[in-house]
Design a protein around this motif. Structure first.
Motif, PDB file in Angstrom:
ATOM      1  N   GLY A 142      32.692  38.681  41.832  1.00 33.23           N
ATOM      2  CA  GLY A 142      33.305  37.392  41.576  1.00 33.23           C
ATOM      3  C   GLY A 142      32.491  36.539  40.628  1.00 33.23           C
ATOM      4  O   GLY A 142      31.306  36.795  40.392  1.00 33.23           O
ATOM      5  N   PRO A 143      33.095  35.484  40.083  1.00 36.41           N
ATOM      6  CA  PRO A 143      32.388  34.622  39.125  1.00 36.41           C
ATOM      7  C   PRO A 143      31.225  33.863  39.748  1.00 36.41           C
ATOM      8  O   PRO A 143      30.317  33.432  39.044  1.00 36.41           O
ATOM      9  CB  PRO A 143      33.481  33.662  38.636  1.00 36.41           C
ATOM     10  N   TRP A 176      29.242  37.678  47.238  1.00 38.08           N
ATOM     11  CA  TRP A 176      29.589  38.202  45.917  1.00 38.08           C
ATOM     12  C   TRP A 176      30.953  37.712  45.431  1.00 38.08           C
ATOM     13  O   TRP A 176      31.395  38.121  44.364  1.00 38.08           O
ATOM     14  CB  TRP A 176      29.553  39.726  45.939  1.00 38.08           C
ATOM     15  N   ASP A 177      31.598  36.894  46.235  1.00 35.06           N
ATOM     16  CA  ASP A 177      32.871  36.285  45.815  1.00 35.06           C
ATOM     17  C   ASP A 177      33.894  37.357  45.445  1.00 35.06           C
ATOM     18  O   ASP A 177      34.505  37.314  44.373  1.00 35.06           O
ATOM     19  CB  ASP A 177      32.636  35.334  44.638  1.00 35.06           C
ATOM     20  N   ILE A 178      34.069  38.330  46.348  1.00 33.95           N
ATOM     21  CA  ILE A 178      35.019  39.419  46.099  1.00 33.95           C
ATOM     22  C   ILE A 178      35.992  39.512  47.260  1.00 33.95           C
ATOM     23  O   ILE A 178      35.657  39.206  48.403  1.00 33.95           O
ATOM     24  CB  ILE A 178      34.310  40.778  45.903  1.00 33.95           C
ATOM     25  N   THR A 179      37.201  39.928  46.955  1.00 35.98           N
ATOM     26  CA  THR A 179      38.231  40.119  47.964  1.00 35.98           C
ATOM     27  C   THR A 179      38.935  41.440  47.719  1.00 35.98           C
ATOM     28  O   THR A 179      39.022  41.912  46.591  1.00 35.98           O
ATOM     29  CB  THR A 179      39.263  38.979  47.940  1.00 35.98           C
ATOM     30  N   SER A 180      39.415  42.021  48.784  1.00 33.62           N
ATOM     31  CA  SER A 180      40.158  43.272  48.711  1.00 33.62           C
ATOM     32  C   SER A 180      41.299  43.194  49.712  1.00 33.62           C
ATOM     33  O   SER A 180      41.072  42.924  50.907  1.00 33.62           O
ATOM     34  CB  SER A 180      39.250  44.469  49.023  1.00 33.62           C
ATOM     35  N   ALA A 181      42.511  43.415  49.250  1.00 37.69           N
ATOM     36  CA  ALA A 181      43.669  43.335  50.139  1.00 37.69           C
ATOM     37  C   ALA A 181      43.572  44.377  51.256  1.00 37.69           C
ATOM     38  O   ALA A 181      43.819  44.085  52.430  1.00 37.69           O
ATOM     39  CB  ALA A 181      44.962  43.525  49.341  1.00 37.69           C
ATOM     40  N   PHE A 182      43.183  45.597  50.871  1.00 34.16           N
ATOM     41  CA  PHE A 182      43.060  46.651  51.874  1.00 34.16           C
ATOM     42  C   PHE A 182      41.901  46.363  52.818  1.00 34.16           C
ATOM     43  O   PHE A 182      41.992  46.615  54.026  1.00 34.16           O
ATOM     44  CB  PHE A 182      42.861  48.007  51.186  1.00 34.16           C
TER      45      PHE A 182
END
Length: 255
Positions: A50-51, A123-129
């Motif tokens: 993520g940013p 880390w400002d990350i997302t995952s739908a699964f």
């Protein structure tokens, strides 16, 4: 004229030594530099974070080829893999220190539950699964441990286990029903829900240490772990009531 021609040929012919200017340009462009290639690889790996992700640390610099943006999902996968391993080890009495191994396995899987969420936020990350699988993996792991221990210790574990599992089914159904109406945020996981999960995992980790029908240094942990499990059931009920109270106006048709 001959002297002029000699000067022209000397200027146009290649030399064996490079000039300071060309050396500087080469180092700036990174031609043939291993450090520059490593930075490029690290940049490719970090570009999917993520940013708001912090700059790479020691591990991310040492392993630039690893897809770090997938690490939270990989930790969730490990938690799923730990479930059949827990069942297999639980019913293999020939393994020495079986209870200690089961407890450590469950504790390690429980730690990944915290770690994957922490890394996803950092880390400002997302995952739908990943958002789907993470709570499912938690419930499967806890449910499996509760069922295994209920078969070993009987009503002392079966009663709080029934309360915990009933609450999980009811709240999961409530969340799905509220999501269909676009109101899932009103029943999202709160502090009490996280406290319930941590308390339950801790009590199960301790109870898995206690062997059945054999003298052990861990025998003294049986009663404290049972008390903690009943307290977990109590927190389970109170946290579940918070969700149903928040959803009550919708359930009663007032909204």
């Amino acid at each position: 004229a001959g002297r002029v021609a000699d000067h022209v040929v000397a200027a146009s012919s290649p030399t064996s030594s490079s000039s300071p200017v060309s050396d500087t340009m080469l180092s700036m462009t990174g031609g043939g530099g291993d450090d520059a290639e490593g930075d490029v690889e690290a940049g490719k790996s970090d570009s999917k974070l993520g940013p708001n992700a912090p700059s790479p640390g020691i591990l991310r610099r040492a392993l630039p080829w690893y897809p770090w943006h997938r690490l939270p999902d990989h930790l969730t996968y490990l938690r799923c893999v730990a479930i059949p391993l827990l069942v297999a080890l639980y019913y293999l009495p020939s393994i020495p220190n079986r209870n200690l191994i089961n407890s450590l396995l469950f504790a390690g899987a429980s730690i990944t539950d915290y770690l994957d969420g922490y890394l996803a936020r950092r880390w400002d990350i997302t995952s739908a699964f990943g958002a789907f699988l993470d709570p499912v993996a938690d419930k499967l792991m806890v449910s499996t441990a509760l069922i295994l221990l209920s078969g070993t210790w009987g009503a002392a574990v079966a009663i709080p286990s029934a309360i915990i599992l009933a609450r999980e089914i009811a709240v999961s159904a409530l969340r799905e029903w509220m999501a269909q109406r676009g109101l899932r945020d009103s029943v999202k996981v709160g502090f009490q829900g996280k406290l319930k999960t941590a308390f339950t995992m801790l009590s199960l980790t301790i109870l898995l240490l206690v062997p059945e029908g054999a003298d052990s240094i861990f025998d003294a942990l049986y009663e404290p772990s049972i008390i903690m499990l009943f307290l977990s059931a109590l927190v389970t009920v109170t946290s579940g009531s918070v969700y149903f109270k928040a959803a009550a106006p919708v359930l009663m048709g007032k909204e």
